[in-house]
Design an enzyme around this catalytic site. Structure first.
Site, mmCIF file in Angstrom:
data_model
loop_
_atom_site.group_PDB
_atom_site.id
_atom_site.type_symbol
_atom_site.label_atom_id
_atom_site.label_comp_id
_atom_site.label_asym_id
_atom_site.label_seq_id
_atom_site.Cartn_x
_atom_site.Cartn_y
_atom_site.Cartn_z
ATOM 1 C CG MET A 1 -1.663 1.275 1.474
ATOM 2 S SD MET A 1 -2.650 1.225 2.995
ATOM 3 C CE MET A 1 -1.388 1.484 4.237
ATOM 4 C CB CYS A 2 1.924 3.941 -1.690
ATOM 5 S SG CYS A 2 1.202 4.053 -3.330
ATOM 6 C CG HIS A 3 -1.564 9.309 -0.782
ATOM 7 N ND1 HIS A 3 -1.471 10.538 -1.366
ATOM 8 C CD2 HIS A 3 -2.690 9.349 -0.024
ATOM 9 C CE1 HIS A 3 -2.498 11.286 -0.975
ATOM 10 N NE2 HIS A 3 -3.243 10.577 -0.157
#
Length: 114
Positions: A71-73
């Site tokens: 996951m990231c932004h």
């Protein structure tokens, strides 16, 4: 959303359903200041910008046999991480489509957005 060749994606609602699965390995590649704003529990924090600090010890942090959700932004950095993990022999990687922003919008609106 930001699909890259060879990267399997998982939607935020599908991920939410799978969160209780103890066989998932969760990785957050955002910056420490982003994690301070909003985060999800049980994620291993490996900031992509600090790659030189953790990359050589990746097998100390992660098990290549486990399904790994990254996951990231919004999903770009995590897709890059998925590609890199695949090159290291991680065959069960998935990118959280839309990142924590999609999770906050579609699953849990109590998570701060930025």
């Amino acid at each position: 959303m930001y699909e890259m060749a060879g990267i399997e994606e998982i939607s935020a609602p599908e991920f939410a359903q799978r969160l209780t699965d103890g066989e998932l390995q969760l990785v957050d590649v955002r910056e420490p200041e982003e994690v301070a704003i909003s985060h999800l529990p049980n994620f291993i924090h490996l900031p992509l910008s600090q790659y030189p600090d953790w990359s050589e010890q990746i097998f100390n942090h992660l098990d290549p046999s486990l399904e790994t959700i990254v996951m990231c932004h919004h999903g770009m950095r995590s897709a890059q991480m998925c590609q890199w993990l695949q090159r290291q022999g991680f065959e069960r990687t998935k990118n959280l489509s839309g990142g924590i922003d999609a999770y906050a919008r579609l699953v849990d609106n109590s998570i701060p957005r930025y």
